[in-house]
Motif scaffolding. Structure first.
Motif, PDB file in Angstrom:
ATOM      1  N   LEU A 292       0.791  -1.235   0.000  1.00  0.00           N
ATOM      2  CA  LEU A 292       0.000   0.000   0.000  1.00  0.00           C
ATOM      3  C   LEU A 292       0.825   1.287   0.000  1.00  0.00           C
ATOM      4  N   LEU A 293       2.141   1.180  -0.050  1.00  0.00           N
ATOM      5  CA  LEU A 293       2.950   2.391  -0.021  1.00  0.00           C
ATOM      6  C   LEU A 293       3.984   2.354  -1.141  1.00  0.00           C
ATOM      7  N   PRO A 294       3.867   3.276  -2.110  1.00  0.00           N
ATOM      8  CA  PRO A 294       2.823   4.286  -2.262  1.00  0.00           C
ATOM      9  C   PRO A 294       1.479   3.649  -2.607  1.00  0.00           C
ATOM     10  N   PRO A 295       0.387   4.340  -2.292  1.00  0.00           N
ATOM     11  CA  PRO A 295      -0.940   3.743  -2.507  1.00  0.00           C
ATOM     12  C   PRO A 295      -1.373   3.808  -3.968  1.00  0.00           C
ATOM     13  N   ASN A 296      -0.961   2.797  -4.734  1.00  0.00           N
ATOM     14  CA  ASN A 296      -1.376   2.735  -6.139  1.00  0.00           C
ATOM     15  C   ASN A 296      -1.425   1.279  -6.591  1.00  0.00           C
ATOM     16  N   GLU A 297      -1.930   1.077  -7.794  1.00  0.00           N
ATOM     17  CA  GLU A 297      -2.117  -0.276  -8.317  1.00  0.00           C
ATOM     18  C   GLU A 297      -0.806  -1.016  -8.466  1.00  0.00           C
ATOM     19  N   LEU A 298       0.249  -0.308  -8.872  1.00  0.00           N
ATOM     20  CA  LEU A 298       1.534  -0.962  -9.088  1.00  0.00           C
ATOM     21  C   LEU A 298       2.092  -1.531  -7.781  1.00  0.00           C
ATOM     22  N   SER A 299       1.913  -0.826  -6.673  1.00  0.00           N
ATOM     23  CA  SER A 299       2.383  -1.342  -5.379  1.00  0.00           C
ATOM     24  C   SER A 299       1.682  -2.644  -5.019  1.00  0.00           C
ATOM     25  N   ILE A 300       0.380  -2.698  -5.270  1.00  0.00           N
ATOM     26  CA  ILE A 300      -0.393  -3.913  -4.978  1.00  0.00           C
ATOM     27  C   ILE A 300       0.146  -5.086  -5.797  1.00  0.00           C
ATOM     28  N   VAL A 301       0.369  -4.824  -7.072  1.00  0.00           N
ATOM     29  CA  VAL A 301       0.864  -5.862  -7.975  1.00  0.00           C
ATOM     30  C   VAL A 301       2.254  -6.327  -7.565  1.00  0.00           C
ATOM     31  N   GLU A 302       3.129  -5.393  -7.270  1.00  0.00           N
ATOM     32  CA  GLU A 302       4.508  -5.760  -6.953  1.00  0.00           C
ATOM     33  C   GLU A 302       4.614  -6.505  -5.622  1.00  0.00           C
ATOM     34  N   ALA A 303       3.697  -6.232  -4.703  1.00  0.00           N
ATOM     35  CA  ALA A 303       3.680  -7.006  -3.459  1.00  0.00           C
ATOM     36  C   ALA A 303       3.389  -8.471  -3.744  1.00  0.00           C
ATOM     37  N   TYR A 304       2.524  -8.733  -4.731  1.00  0.00           N
ATOM     38  CA  TYR A 304       2.239 -10.120  -5.112  1.00  0.00           C
ATOM     39  C   TYR A 304       3.421 -10.730  -5.865  1.00  0.00           C
ATOM     40  N   ILE A 305       3.969  -9.999  -6.846  1.00  0.00           N
ATOM     41  CA  ILE A 305       5.068 -10.549  -7.645  1.00  0.00           C
ATOM     42  C   ILE A 305       6.255 -10.916  -6.756  1.00  0.00           C
ATOM     43  N   SER A 306       6.544 -10.086  -5.769  1.00  0.00           N
ATOM     44  CA  SER A 306       7.696 -10.313  -4.894  1.00  0.00           C
ATOM     45  C   SER A 306       7.501 -11.505  -3.965  1.00  0.00           C
ATOM     46  N   GLY A 307       6.248 -11.881  -3.733  1.00  0.00           N
ATOM     47  CA  GLY A 307       5.956 -12.960  -2.792  1.00  0.00           C
ATOM     48  C   GLY A 307       5.623 -12.473  -1.404  1.00  0.00           C
ATOM     49  N   ASP A 308       5.644 -11.161  -1.187  1.00  0.00           N
ATOM     50  CA  ASP A 308       5.214 -10.637   0.108  1.00  0.00           C
ATOM     51  C   ASP A 308       3.750 -10.977   0.367  1.00  0.00           C
ATOM     52  N   VAL A 309       2.971 -10.941  -0.695  1.00  0.00           N
ATOM     53  CA  VAL A 309       1.546 -11.249  -0.612  1.00  0.00           C
ATOM     54  C   VAL A 309       1.279 -12.478  -1.456  1.00  0.00           C
ATOM     55  N   GLU A 310       0.469 -13.386  -0.954  1.00  0.00           N
ATOM     56  CA  GLU A 310       0.073 -14.581  -1.691  1.00  0.00           C
ATOM     57  C   GLU A 310      -1.444 -14.588  -1.842  1.00  0.00           C
ATOM     58  N   ILE A 311      -1.901 -15.245  -2.889  1.00  0.00           N
ATOM     59  CA  ILE A 311      -3.332 -15.465  -3.093  1.00  0.00           C
ATOM     60  C   ILE A 311      -3.573 -16.963  -3.103  1.00  0.00           C
ATOM     61  N   GLU A 312      -4.348 -17.429  -2.142  1.00  0.00           N
ATOM     62  CA  GLU A 312      -4.781 -18.832  -2.140  1.00  0.00           C
ATOM     63  C   GLU A 312      -6.195 -18.869  -2.713  1.00  0.00           C
ATOM     64  N   GLY A 313      -6.388 -19.678  -3.746  1.00  0.00           N
ATOM     65  CA  GLY A 313      -7.690 -19.714  -4.392  1.00  0.00           C
ATOM     66  C   GLY A 313      -7.627 -19.022  -5.738  1.00  0.00           C
ATOM     67  N   SER A 314      -8.695 -18.360  -6.125  1.00  0.00           N
ATOM     68  CA  SER A 314      -8.824 -17.776  -7.464  1.00  0.00           C
ATOM     69  C   SER A 314      -8.118 -16.430  -7.560  1.00  0.00           C
ATOM     70  N   LEU A 315      -7.034 -16.395  -8.331  1.00  0.00           N
ATOM     71  CA  LEU A 315      -6.357 -15.128  -8.566  1.00  0.00           C
ATOM     72  C   LEU A 315      -7.203 -14.229  -9.458  1.00  0.00           C
ATOM     73  N   GLU A 316      -8.028 -14.824 -10.310  1.00  0.00           N
ATOM     74  CA  GLU A 316      -8.934 -14.022 -11.137  1.00  0.00           C
ATOM     75  C   GLU A 316      -9.898 -13.218 -10.255  1.00  0.00           C
ATOM     76  N   ALA A 317     -10.469 -13.871  -9.242  1.00  0.00           N
ATOM     77  CA  ALA A 317     -11.358 -13.151  -8.329  1.00  0.00           C
ATOM     78  C   ALA A 317     -10.594 -12.106  -7.529  1.00  0.00           C
ATOM     79  N   ALA A 318      -9.369 -12.436  -7.142  1.00  0.00           N
ATOM     80  CA  ALA A 318      -8.559 -11.498  -6.359  1.00  0.00           C
ATOM     81  C   ALA A 318      -8.128 -10.289  -7.178  1.00  0.00           C
ATOM     82  N   SER A 319      -8.232 -10.383  -8.498  1.00  0.00           N
ATOM     83  CA  SER A 319      -7.874  -9.248  -9.351  1.00  0.00           C
ATOM     84  C   SER A 319      -8.743  -8.030  -9.082  1.00  0.00           C
ATOM     85  N   ASN A 320      -9.881  -8.241  -8.425  1.00  0.00           N
ATOM     86  CA  ASN A 320     -10.761  -7.115  -8.085  1.00  0.00           C
ATOM     87  C   ASN A 320     -10.256  -6.312  -6.887  1.00  0.00           C
TER      88      ASN A 320
END
Length: 457
Positions: A74-102
């Motif tokens: 969330l820092l800086p608060p933008n879409e790219l930060s959200i995405v990069e947290a997932y790419i780096s592995g800091d954040v994981e999605i268990e289940g449907s990543l398509e649903a989590a895209s929202n």
């Protein structure tokens, strides 16, 4: 103090730190998504604790792998930060990543005013420290952007290499057996990806009304699936052009294996070099226009028009943005810039790529001299195609990460899952536009009806 006592003291301090981090994370999450019982998803923290949402079977669980994960997200608060947290592995999605895209849309919806942004930042800065930036290995290198202005031949070539030269072995893991990297055509929900991709290739050939002996050009031919299908099943002389050496080499090997070398070939060539001397009867372009850019659409269509015989047909298949066609207020334009909308695609997937609106495509085609004869949307088909690709990629997680690394695997899993979500929600579309170059008498050589396209056999 003994080593055992030191260890106990350290564990106790870490536990207190985690307890504080957990409570602060929960405050931020509540500000963004409301109380846990109102959320459509679960949240799992690094210590295994779980905040259950409103559904007994949530579509996904948002996982924070360490105390710093939410701050990075969330820092800086933008879409790219959200995405990069997932790419780096800091954040994981268990289940449907398509649903989590929202999630990005959900968060962005809460940050439409400076006051809301300031309030969130005030909460986020209290979270544990940020992670180091370790994603340079999967970003489009900045040195490539210095090769020239956007959409010059040398920079386009660098962008194509970045996207397509990730490795033929990687694409083989999740594409169909023909290696067709574009929207399939499903006659039913039960069709396999192989069946649906062959149906798509055949639909293109039918729309072009290919006849034995005609000369066909495929602009942006990928791994040669269309030119091989057209040469083998329609008896045409087919040429494919691409800027990817990996694709060209692979296509040449497959053409030789099939014994199609006398009637089928692939070359490294830029579409801007096409001329009247090429003199093709029919032209196709599938998934190429996304790389062209709005400013170069006239050049793209003019190049195809030059290379096509009078009376010839051009089938252009590409993704368009429905959002680009809708007027945006100044406030919306400012927010998109702040939110860094599309930065993920530009940095990690399709450098310099930009989707255009349907009317931009048609206007550029007609401005180049083409007559629009037919337009068909395959939006639902692309959502289905992407789900096939994602499912195959996820089934081969181990092989994929061994080939390209965890970061690249996560980029592709996210990119394709989010794209499926965008097609489903009608944020983007994919259209096949059949264009004619009438001859001197105005003949376009097209039947009066579409009945021949859907006849059996």
């Amino acid at each position: 103090m003994s080593d055992a006592l030191v260890s106990i003291a350290e564990d106790s301090a870490q536990s207190r730190s985690y307890d504080g981090a957990l409570s602060r994370c929960r405050v931020v999450l509540e500000a963004l998504f409301g109380e846990p019982r109102t959320r459509p998803f679960d949240v799992k923290f690094w210590d295994g604790s779980l905040d259950r949402g409103s559904s007994p079977r949530p579509p996904f669980t948002l996982v924070f792998n360490r105390p710093a994960s939410l701050r990075r997200m969330l820092l800086p608060p933008n879409e790219l930060s959200i995405v990069e947290a997932y790419i780096s592995g800091d954040v994981e999605i268990e289940g449907s990543l398509e649903a989590a895209s929202n999630l990005g849309e959900m968060i962005g919806g809460r940050l439409r005013s400076p006051v809301a942004v300031a309030r969130l930042v005030g909460l986020v800065v209290r979270l544990p420290g940020a992670a180091d930036d370790d994603l340079a290995d999967v970003r489009f290198p900045e040195r490539a952007r210095k090769l020239g202005p956007r959409h010059t031949p040398v920079r386009d070539a660098a962008a194509i290499h970045f996207h397509y030269d990730v490795g033929n072995s990687f694409y083989k893991l999740w594409l169909d057996r023909r290696m067709v990297y574009s929207c399939a055509y499903f006659r039913s929900q039960e069709d396999s990806l192989d069946v649906a991709q062959e149906a798509k290739l055949d639909l293109i050939c039918r729309k072009l009304r290919l006849k034995p002996g005609e000369r066909l050009l495929d602009i942006g031919c990928g791994w040669g699936g269309l030119v091989m299908h057209a040469a083998e099943h329609y008896g045409v002389d087919a040429t494919g052009i691409t800027l990817s050496q990996n694709q060209a080499d692979f296509a040449k090997e497959r053409i030789a294996e099939k014994g199609l070398g006398d009637h089928c070939r692939v070359a490294i060539r830029d579409y801007r070099t096409l001329s009247a001397e090429d003199n093709f009867d029919k032209i196709a372009s599938v998934g190429m226009i996304e790389h062209v850019g709005l400013t170069h659409l006239p050049v793209y269509f003019e190049s195809a028009f030059r290379a096509l015989k009078p009376g010839g047909l051009f089938l252009n298949h590409g993704i368009v943005s429905l959002g680009e066609a809708r007027p945006r207020s100044q406030a919306e334009r400012i927010f998109r810039k702040f939110w860094r909308a599309d930065a993920f695609i530009d940095k990690y997937v399709f450098p310099d790529g930009k989707l255009t609106a349907t009317d931009d495509v048609i206007a550029a085609a007609e401005g180049s001299g083409f007559e629009v004869r037919d337009v068909e949307s395959l939006r639902e088909h692309y959502a289905m195609t992407l789900r096939h690709w994602v499912r195959s990629l996820e089934e081969k997680t181990v092989e994929a990460t061994e080939l390209v690394g965890n970061h690249t695997f996560r980029v592709w899993r996210l990119y394709m899952s989010a794209s499926a979500n965008a097609f489903t929600k009608a944020a983007i579309n994919v259209i096949q536009t059949l264009l004619a170059k009438p001859d001197a008498h105005g003949h376009s050589n097209i039947p009066l009806t579409r009945s021949d396209l859907y006849a059996d056999g």
